[in-house]
Scaffold this active site. Sequence first.
Site, PDB file in Angstrom:
ATOM      1  N   ASN B 117       2.003   3.101   3.882  1.00 59.09           N
ATOM      2  CA  ASN B 117       2.642   4.377   3.530  1.00 59.09           C
ATOM      3  C   ASN B 117       3.575   4.712   2.629  1.00 59.09           C
ATOM      4  O   ASN B 117       3.357   5.793   1.944  1.00 59.09           O
ATOM      5  CB  ASN B 117       2.826   4.912   5.127  1.00 59.09           C
ATOM      6  CG  ASN B 117       2.084   4.371   6.251  1.00 59.09           C
ATOM      7  OD1 ASN B 117       2.238   3.130   6.285  1.00 59.09           O
ATOM      8  ND2 ASN B 117       1.898   4.928   7.039  1.00 59.09           N
ATOM      9  N   ILE B 146      -0.049  -5.016   8.023  1.00 59.96           N
ATOM     10  CA  ILE B 146      -0.458  -5.640   9.153  1.00 59.96           C
ATOM     11  C   ILE B 146      -0.503  -4.520  10.168  1.00 59.96           C
ATOM     12  O   ILE B 146      -1.305  -4.843  11.069  1.00 59.96           O
ATOM     13  CB  ILE B 146       0.463  -6.968   9.647  1.00 59.96           C
ATOM     14  CG1 ILE B 146       1.924  -6.377   9.730  1.00 59.96           C
ATOM     15  CG2 ILE B 146       0.596  -7.716   8.419  1.00 59.96           C
ATOM     16  CD1 ILE B 146       2.815  -7.307  10.827  1.00 59.96           C
ATOM     17  N   ASP B 147       0.267  -3.548  10.201  1.00 59.60           N
ATOM     18  CA  ASP B 147       0.237  -2.455  10.985  1.00 59.60           C
ATOM     19  C   ASP B 147      -1.162  -1.677  11.173  1.00 59.60           C
ATOM     20  O   ASP B 147      -1.379  -0.956  12.148  1.00 59.60           O
ATOM     21  CB  ASP B 147       1.355  -1.477  10.900  1.00 59.60           C
ATOM     22  CG  ASP B 147       2.649  -2.218  11.069  1.00 59.60           C
ATOM     23  OD1 ASP B 147       2.763  -3.003  11.861  1.00 59.60           O
ATOM     24  OD2 ASP B 147       3.726  -1.640  10.359  1.00 59.60           O
ATOM     25  N   MET B 191       4.371  -7.084  16.976  1.00 56.13           N
ATOM     26  CA  MET B 191       4.999  -6.071  16.246  1.00 56.13           C
ATOM     27  C   MET B 191       4.215  -4.742  16.194  1.00 56.13           C
ATOM     28  O   MET B 191       3.034  -4.708  16.573  1.00 56.13           O
ATOM     29  CB  MET B 191       4.872  -6.510  14.448  1.00 56.13           C
ATOM     30  CG  MET B 191       5.973  -7.419  14.289  1.00 56.13           C
ATOM     31  SD  MET B 191       5.900  -8.001  12.816  1.00 56.13           S
ATOM     32  CE  MET B 191       7.460  -8.809  12.522  1.00 56.13           C
ATOM     33  N   GLY B 192       4.852  -3.678  15.864  1.00 56.97           N
ATOM     34  CA  GLY B 192       4.069  -2.297  15.951  1.00 56.97           C
ATOM     35  C   GLY B 192       5.025  -1.414  16.443  1.00 56.97           C
ATOM     36  O   GLY B 192       5.231  -1.323  17.943  1.00 56.97           O
TER      37      GLY B 192
END
Lengths: 411, 411
Positions: B117, B146-147, B191-192
Amino acid sequence: MNINMEIKNLIVGQSGGPTAVINSSLYGVVSEALSQPSIGKVYGMVNGIEGFLRETVLDFEETLFSNDLEKLKTTPGAYLGSCRYKLPEDLDDPVYPVLFQKFKELSIGYFFYIGGNDSMDTVSKLSRYAEKINSDIRVIGEPKTIDNDLVMTDHTPGFGSAARYVASTVREIVIDANVYETKSVTIVEIMGRHAGWLTAASALARKSVGDNPLLIYLPETDFDEEAFLEKVKGCFEKNPNVIVCVSEGIHDKNGTFICEYDNSVGTDTFGHKMLAGCGKYLENLVRNRLCVKARSVELNVNQRCSASMMSATDQKEAILAGQFGVREALKGATGKMVSYVRTSDLPYSMTLGLEDVNLICNQEKTVPLEWISKDGSDVTDAFLAYALPLIQGTVEIPLGTDGLPDFLSRK
Amino acid sequence: MNINMEIKNLIVGQSGGPTAVINSSLYGVVSEALSQPSIGKVYGMVNGIEGFLRETVLDFEETLFSNDLEKLKTTPGAYLGSCRYKLPEDLDDPVYPVLFQKFKELSIGYFFYIGGNDSMDTVSKLSRYAEKINSDIRVIGEPKTIDNDLVMTDHTPGFGSAARYVASTVREIVIDANVYETKSVTIVEIMGRHAGWLTAASALARKSVGDNPLLIYLPETDFDEEAFLEKVKGCFEKNPNVIVCVSEGIHDKNGTFICEYDNSVGTDTFGHKMLAGCGKYLENLVRNRLCVKARSVELNVNQRCSASMMSATDQKEAILAGQFGVREALKGATGKMVSYVRTSDLPYSMTLGLEDVNLICNQEKTVPLEWISKDGSDVTDAFLAYALPLIQGTVEIPLGTDGLPDFLSRK
């Protein structure tokens, strides 16, 4: 072979923590036993000797079709389940006649136990009790531990794969850290409370001399915070991104574990002491004292349970050791552990041997001090020469219809 | 092709966090550009736009022999290095003429930026500035994260490999947990911060319905401690070893992150607040409230930097997207991000598209609520159908003479 020889059954169990190849050892024992005409049934103890006492026993021929048996070789963990059960020191304890009565009921002639130091203690006690009561049951230990801390063997099954995982993972962490230009320190915490073998394997992550990880600390030497901080400062002259690999069991000169430093962990909502590793402590230390970006990575359970970095050498040797143990038991061996004997370093070659299990159990082999640099912040080339052959070779892990590793599980 | 067409050079950079296939995207851009007669030099920005401002630029033809270029496809991390640099909102800021002067000096006709982003924000600003000054530089964004949280694309390069890593690693953690019979809870922190895509991928670890991980919590819904503890208690009726997967960004109904709960972290020697994840907090919560064995595993940076679980689908798509972007730029596209358009679910097929980067930058795509179970403790089959095709296929990583993955690095 004496054709009147009585056919006896074999039972095998797994004990202690899992590894990538403990099931390869199991495969070696089971496949060899199934191929031996003088061995009848091949049983597995579910959850080790503890499960056996509750009669949780499976018959390999009934449970696994030969096709499934092959899958043991690429399934990490402990197919039979494990336990951490210590038999009583006193051989007059009533548990021993109970066990041997159960062995008799199942016509057990061969008892195999795959495990580390504690499991070899079980092998020692059962073989001594067998001798005491003149039982002809042959009791054999198959080595297993990612910690590589068993004495009287060059190395142990499980270490090569765990070392390959550590080396490869640290190499990837180095790549991750190199992405940004800002000074940073990454602490990688690796398993090993008393023996630093696995942490030492992080040195294999270097592609050339001077590469990260720039610092490696093992529990074999005393850890000094101030000396460490000075070392890190010096490293910044070589590389803005410093990777430090530490054993979970590093301790100061008073023997206090760094992970137990009073204020390293804080207390939780319930007023209980938080459990955090030495990696987290050192991360905070570096951030606070050196005012640089710091993070810590605990490799955690995947060091021991990952199949993705299984070493083909480790797998092959585990299978061979399992098979060898069965053949030796048939020849009469008992009270022994199968050992690895290195016959040549370059090219690497090894052979299998048998050692008195009473001399092995409850001992711990640490990294020789001459393989650790004088200031305790690195390992020497002698360690690299020792470890490199053990991590060689990739194992292809079969995939399931979902595209992910297809591991074998009981039931 | 107009034979009088001016030959212009291409420059490409990487930005934001690394992934397993960000270098595959780079490979796609570079290999396609080198094969196009109307593109002259192919340059790389070292450390993104921030490095470019300091003129750290490399020439791919001089730096990488074609043999080495191939290695980009199996090297995780960001070959060119990365940055987290935000261009000023005000297009009248003096940095823009400086940048475009440098582009002119290097005869840049095509500017490629691979990132998430924030990186698309750079693409947006540069393309808008180019329009403003009537520059003919074409500015293209290549997606990466990866998100999986970029809008207007079915998914993003990097997600498939990270999801494969998560699914495969959680499957191994389940095997590790099953070894002992004692009740235990393992919290896996994934993760996230705002989007739970990667944590949702842990559902792929199940071999069949009812398998571990028994509970999955995403940041898309509010997390309630008491409801969670009740759920865990219920899980013990199915399995003594309960695996719970949580996003790092889970939060309560007030929006407070669980990892920021006041007493979850304690203070260190320096009186500074310790940083510990929600996994560690929940581990303590479970241990204290349910009085069972609890541990937590933070998957940490290897989720994004591991090549060992690279998805062949992810790798292939990243390369295709890179190549497609170059061809579209030659046709005149600018101010666009390459997108993935799913054309069929079963069998999976996709095509590439172009989207207006201004509509993408600084947006965040979260997991649709209809893909999350009503009580917020699992994902639905619709998510599985979405994610499964993206993790398919194994990539063979070339090994070096040391037997370990041979990654490419600059200099």
